[in-house]
Design an enzyme around this catalytic site. Structure first.
Site, PDB file in Angstrom:
ATOM      1  N   ASP A 171      35.920  36.149 -14.026  1.00 37.56           N
ATOM      2  CA  ASP A 171      36.262  36.353 -15.479  1.00 37.56           C
ATOM      3  C   ASP A 171      37.607  37.377 -15.508  1.00 37.56           C
ATOM      4  O   ASP A 171      37.802  38.188 -14.614  1.00 37.56           O
ATOM      5  CB  ASP A 171      35.131  37.254 -15.948  1.00 37.56           C
ATOM      6  CG  ASP A 171      35.095  37.356 -17.381  1.00 37.56           C
ATOM      7  OD1 ASP A 171      36.049  38.088 -18.027  1.00 37.56           O
ATOM      8  OD2 ASP A 171      34.047  36.695 -18.246  1.00 37.56           O
ATOM      9  N   ASP A 175      41.963  35.101 -13.744  1.00 35.06           N
ATOM     10  CA  ASP A 175      42.439  34.474 -15.074  1.00 35.06           C
ATOM     11  C   ASP A 175      42.248  32.946 -14.781  1.00 35.06           C
ATOM     12  O   ASP A 175      43.080  32.374 -13.624  1.00 35.06           O
ATOM     13  CB  ASP A 175      43.795  34.685 -15.612  1.00 35.06           C
ATOM     14  CG  ASP A 175      43.960  34.013 -17.015  1.00 35.06           C
ATOM     15  OD1 ASP A 175      43.616  32.997 -17.231  1.00 35.06           O
ATOM     16  OD2 ASP A 175      44.619  34.774 -17.890  1.00 35.06           O
ATOM     17  N   GLU A 232      38.487  31.163 -24.850  1.00 36.58           N
ATOM     18  CA  GLU A 232      38.809  32.029 -26.209  1.00 36.58           C
ATOM     19  C   GLU A 232      37.911  31.123 -27.273  1.00 36.58           C
ATOM     20  O   GLU A 232      37.956  29.789 -27.468  1.00 36.58           O
ATOM     21  CB  GLU A 232      40.195  31.769 -26.744  1.00 36.58           C
ATOM     22  CG  GLU A 232      41.280  32.579 -25.721  1.00 36.58           C
ATOM     23  CD  GLU A 232      41.087  34.038 -25.747  1.00 36.58           C
ATOM     24  OE1 GLU A 232      40.590  34.541 -26.659  1.00 36.58           O
ATOM     25  OE2 GLU A 232      41.661  34.817 -24.788  1.00 36.58           O
ATOM     26  N   THR A 280      44.551  29.200 -22.933  1.00 36.18           N
ATOM     27  CA  THR A 280      43.185  29.465 -22.008  1.00 36.18           C
ATOM     28  C   THR A 280      42.337  28.174 -21.997  1.00 36.18           C
ATOM     29  O   THR A 280      41.835  27.821 -21.034  1.00 36.18           O
ATOM     30  CB  THR A 280      42.432  30.492 -22.715  1.00 36.18           C
ATOM     31  OG1 THR A 280      43.128  31.727 -22.525  1.00 36.18           O
ATOM     32  CG2 THR A 280      41.023  30.881 -21.868  1.00 36.18           C
ATOM     33  N   THR A 291      31.570  23.047 -27.490  1.00 36.56           N
ATOM     34  CA  THR A 291      31.155  23.437 -28.849  1.00 36.56           C
ATOM     35  C   THR A 291      30.897  22.157 -29.812  1.00 36.56           C
ATOM     36  O   THR A 291      31.479  21.067 -29.615  1.00 36.56           O
ATOM     37  CB  THR A 291      31.900  24.432 -29.698  1.00 36.56           C
ATOM     38  OG1 THR A 291      31.535  24.696 -30.802  1.00 36.56           O
ATOM     39  CG2 THR A 291      33.405  23.905 -29.604  1.00 36.56           C
ATOM     40  N   ASP A 292      29.884  22.542 -30.602  1.00 40.28           N
ATOM     41  CA  ASP A 292      29.757  21.324 -31.690  1.00 40.28           C
ATOM     42  C   ASP A 292      30.750  21.183 -32.951  1.00 40.28           C
ATOM     43  O   ASP A 292      31.107  20.479 -33.867  1.00 40.28           O
ATOM     44  CB  ASP A 292      28.345  21.502 -32.655  1.00 40.28           C
ATOM     45  CG  ASP A 292      28.161  22.921 -33.379  1.00 40.28           C
ATOM     46  OD1 ASP A 292      29.232  23.602 -33.080  1.00 40.28           O
ATOM     47  OD2 ASP A 292      27.461  23.391 -33.948  1.00 40.28           O
ATOM     48  N   GLU A 293      31.527  22.318 -32.922  1.00 40.89           N
ATOM     49  CA  GLU A 293      32.975  22.534 -33.678  1.00 40.89           C
ATOM     50  C   GLU A 293      34.048  21.318 -33.725  1.00 40.89           C
ATOM     51  O   GLU A 293      34.577  21.070 -34.258  1.00 40.89           O
ATOM     52  CB  GLU A 293      33.517  23.720 -33.819  1.00 40.89           C
ATOM     53  CG  GLU A 293      32.317  25.015 -34.152  1.00 40.89           C
ATOM     54  CD  GLU A 293      33.178  26.301 -34.551  1.00 40.89           C
ATOM     55  OE1 GLU A 293      34.302  26.233 -35.032  1.00 40.89           O
ATOM     56  OE2 GLU A 293      32.615  27.292 -34.021  1.00 40.89           O
ATOM     57  N   TYR A 305      41.023  26.883 -32.928  1.00 42.87           N
ATOM     58  CA  TYR A 305      39.979  26.759 -31.875  1.00 42.87           C
ATOM     59  C   TYR A 305      39.424  25.504 -31.503  1.00 42.87           C
ATOM     60  O   TYR A 305      39.053  25.246 -30.530  1.00 42.87           O
ATOM     61  CB  TYR A 305      38.710  27.995 -32.418  1.00 42.87           C
ATOM     62  CG  TYR A 305      37.379  28.034 -31.469  1.00 42.87           C
ATOM     63  CD1 TYR A 305      37.615  27.822 -29.981  1.00 42.87           C
ATOM     64  CD2 TYR A 305      36.293  27.482 -32.129  1.00 42.87           C
ATOM     65  CE1 TYR A 305      36.305  27.907 -29.309  1.00 42.87           C
ATOM     66  CE2 TYR A 305      35.125  27.196 -31.383  1.00 42.87           C
ATOM     67  CZ  TYR A 305      35.138  27.498 -30.058  1.00 42.87           C
ATOM     68  OH  TYR A 305      34.011  27.377 -29.309  1.00 42.87           O
ATOM     69  N   LYS A 309      39.239  23.155 -27.909  1.00 43.22           N
ATOM     70  CA  LYS A 309      38.116  23.028 -27.358  1.00 43.22           C
ATOM     71  C   LYS A 309      37.828  21.136 -27.253  1.00 43.22           C
ATOM     72  O   LYS A 309      37.748  20.666 -26.152  1.00 43.22           O
ATOM     73  CB  LYS A 309      36.895  23.480 -27.796  1.00 43.22           C
ATOM     74  CG  LYS A 309      36.729  24.877 -27.808  1.00 43.22           C
ATOM     75  CD  LYS A 309      36.728  25.226 -26.216  1.00 43.22           C
ATOM     76  CE  LYS A 309      35.348  24.769 -25.683  1.00 43.22           C
ATOM     77  NZ  LYS A 309      35.116  25.512 -24.354  1.00 43.22           N
ATOM     78  N   PRO A 343      30.249  41.483 -44.605  1.00 39.83           N
ATOM     79  CA  PRO A 343      31.330  40.677 -45.374  1.00 39.83           C
ATOM     80  C   PRO A 343      30.716  39.229 -45.151  1.00 39.83           C
ATOM     81  O   PRO A 343      30.590  38.650 -44.067  1.00 39.83           O
ATOM     82  CB  PRO A 343      32.484  40.788 -44.421  1.00 39.83           C
ATOM     83  CG  PRO A 343      32.066  41.369 -43.138  1.00 39.83           C
ATOM     84  CD  PRO A 343      30.710  42.152 -43.573  1.00 39.83           C
ATOM     85  N   TYR A 401      31.542  35.325 -45.998  1.00 38.47           N
ATOM     86  CA  TYR A 401      32.766  34.368 -46.295  1.00 38.47           C
ATOM     87  C   TYR A 401      32.362  33.563 -47.637  1.00 38.47           C
ATOM     88  O   TYR A 401      31.321  32.996 -47.614  1.00 38.47           O
ATOM     89  CB  TYR A 401      33.441  33.262 -45.311  1.00 38.47           C
ATOM     90  CG  TYR A 401      34.241  34.038 -44.297  1.00 38.47           C
ATOM     91  CD1 TYR A 401      35.294  34.578 -44.786  1.00 38.47           C
ATOM     92  CD2 TYR A 401      33.879  33.772 -42.795  1.00 38.47           C
ATOM     93  CE1 TYR A 401      36.119  35.191 -43.709  1.00 38.47           C
ATOM     94  CE2 TYR A 401      34.738  34.434 -41.909  1.00 38.47           C
ATOM     95  CZ  TYR A 401      35.837  35.072 -42.317  1.00 38.47           C
ATOM     96  OH  TYR A 401      36.702  35.330 -41.299  1.00 38.47           O
ATOM     97  N   ARG A 454      25.066  26.580 -40.470  1.00 36.95           N
ATOM     98  CA  ARG A 454      25.242  26.330 -38.847  1.00 36.95           C
ATOM     99  C   ARG A 454      23.709  26.220 -38.431  1.00 36.95           C
ATOM    100  O   ARG A 454      22.795  26.640 -38.901  1.00 36.95           O
ATOM    101  CB  ARG A 454      25.746  27.599 -38.485  1.00 36.95           C
ATOM    102  CG  ARG A 454      27.239  27.954 -38.942  1.00 36.95           C
ATOM    103  CD  ARG A 454      28.197  26.846 -38.546  1.00 36.95           C
ATOM    104  NE  ARG A 454      29.403  27.222 -39.034  1.00 36.95           N
ATOM    105  CZ  ARG A 454      30.053  26.547 -40.193  1.00 36.95           C
ATOM    106  NH1 ARG A 454      29.206  25.765 -40.893  1.00 36.95           N
ATOM    107  NH2 ARG A 454      31.327  26.692 -40.321  1.00 36.95           N
TER     108      ARG A 454
END
Length: 361
Positions: free
Chosen positions: A35, A61, A87, A103, A137-139, A164, A168, A219, A221, A228
């Site tokens: 890490d 790194d 990231e 990264t 990720t599912d994104e 992001y 990915k 907060p 959005y 999600r």
């Protein structure tokens, strides 16, 4: 005995994975945690394992090719790589996209090259039993319509909308290219949103827990209706263990929680749960209510809905999420109740001193 090289093992999911693996396998495995200890890497997450005979921490790194090569050279028994390091915060990617490309794309390529060099035989095949798991990720799939019948499958075309998710998606494609070109022994997992212990408080759930306990605004959005799919982190760790040890090589497995919820409902459940869990004599109890909710300007390019269909991992490996959201969120809140010093150190930045105190020469 397997030797696991875990990248990003001081982060949220990585540290939970290391705890899970030692709990399950004990002294029958060895784990090398690599890490860079950026802002989200916290060695305090691993205090309980740092003295284990089978555990080694190396600060490096993943974009540093010479450092990663040296790790493989010094540890020729490495036969598993679980690649978490990335990231991962969308808001940060909007401000500094180049960091995410560096990264997530270059770092993944370095990891693949170094593992390939360490495992490849003269005939171009690879040492038997070696496996590389790229945790994604599912994104990468983009956004789904507000339709309960629509889900992300392993065959869903990629359609990333943030720096992001684009980084990915790019790293996923690099892994796919290595599998296709070199028959490199790898798998990819694409997972829904995780929550649980040790999560850095820039993410929705720990942010809301910490703010609520301190009487700060919560907060939310836009209109708060973004959806999600939430997965308790230990359930994700179980899935990773199954894929890297039993999954079919070269396959992608989607990992989802069957816990679809609107963001605003998540916040309200957190408020309700904290209120119920606080003692009647706790002064904070009177301030934990819906009045803390504050709607803020929506995130740029904010995807409306994510939902994973984990049919493949269920049918092939027998994995299913075991922790429903209300149970998981109470366990998570309880962990933060029990680890107030951890949260204090994280929010103040003092956790970054832990490395120097433990590893200074």
């Amino acid at each position: 005995m397997h030797t696991y090289l875990v990248t990003g093992g001081a982060g949220f999911i990585g540290s939970n994975f290391i705890h899970y693996m030692f709990k399950k396998y004990g002294d029958d495995i060895r784990i090398i945690n690599v890490d860079a200890l950026t802002y989200a890497g916290n060695l305090e997450n691993l205090k309980s394992v740092e003295d284990k005979k089978g555990y080694t921490f190396i600060r490096a790194d993943i974009t540093d090719k010479s450092a990663i090569e040296r790790i493989f050279t010094d540890n020729p028994d490495i036969d598993r790589v679980v690649h978490f390091a990335a990231e991962s915060h969308v808001d940060r990617s909007i401000r500094t996209p180049e960091v995410f490309v560096q990264t997530n794309v270059l770092g993944t390529t370095v990891m693949l090259n170094c593992a390939k060099a360490a495992w490849e035989l003269e005939d171009g095949s690879f040492k038997e039993g070696c496996r590389f798991l790229h945790v994604s990720t599912d994104e990468v799939y983009g956004s789904l319509p507000d339709d309960d019948s629509a889900f992300f499958y392993e065959t869903t075309p990629y359609d990333p909308h943030s720096p992001y998710s684009a980084s990915k998606a790019s790293s996923d494609m690099i892994v796919k290219a290595y599998m296709d070109t070199y028959k490199f022994p790898a798998n990819i997992t694409n997972c829904s949103n995780n929550y649980g212990p040790y999560q850095f408080p820039e993410k929705l759930i720990p942010l809301m827990i910490n703010n609520a306990l301190n009487g700060k605004k919560l907060p939310v959005y836009g209109d708060g209706m973004n959806v999600r799919d939430w997965l308790y982190v230990e359930d994700h760790c179980k899935a990773i263990d199954m894929v890297i040890n039993k999954g079919r090589l070269f396959e992608t497995y989607n990992v989802g929680g069957h816990n679809e919820m609107h963001n605003i409902d998540i916040v309200r459940i957190i408020i309700e749960s904290i209120h119920d869990m606080l003692a009647d004599n706790d002064e904070r109890k009177a301030h934990v209510n819906d009045e803390l909710i504050t709607y803020v300007e929506d995130r740029k390019g904010h995807d409306r809905r994510y939902a994973i269909a984990p049919d493949k991992i269920r049918s092939e490996l027998g994995w299913e999420p075991e922790t429903m959201f209300r149970e998981g969120i109470r366990k998570t809140i309880q962990w933060y109740f029990d680890n107030t010093e951890w949260m204090k150190n994280v929010t103040s930045g003092d956790y970054q001193k832990y490395y120097e105190s433990m590893y200074s020469v």
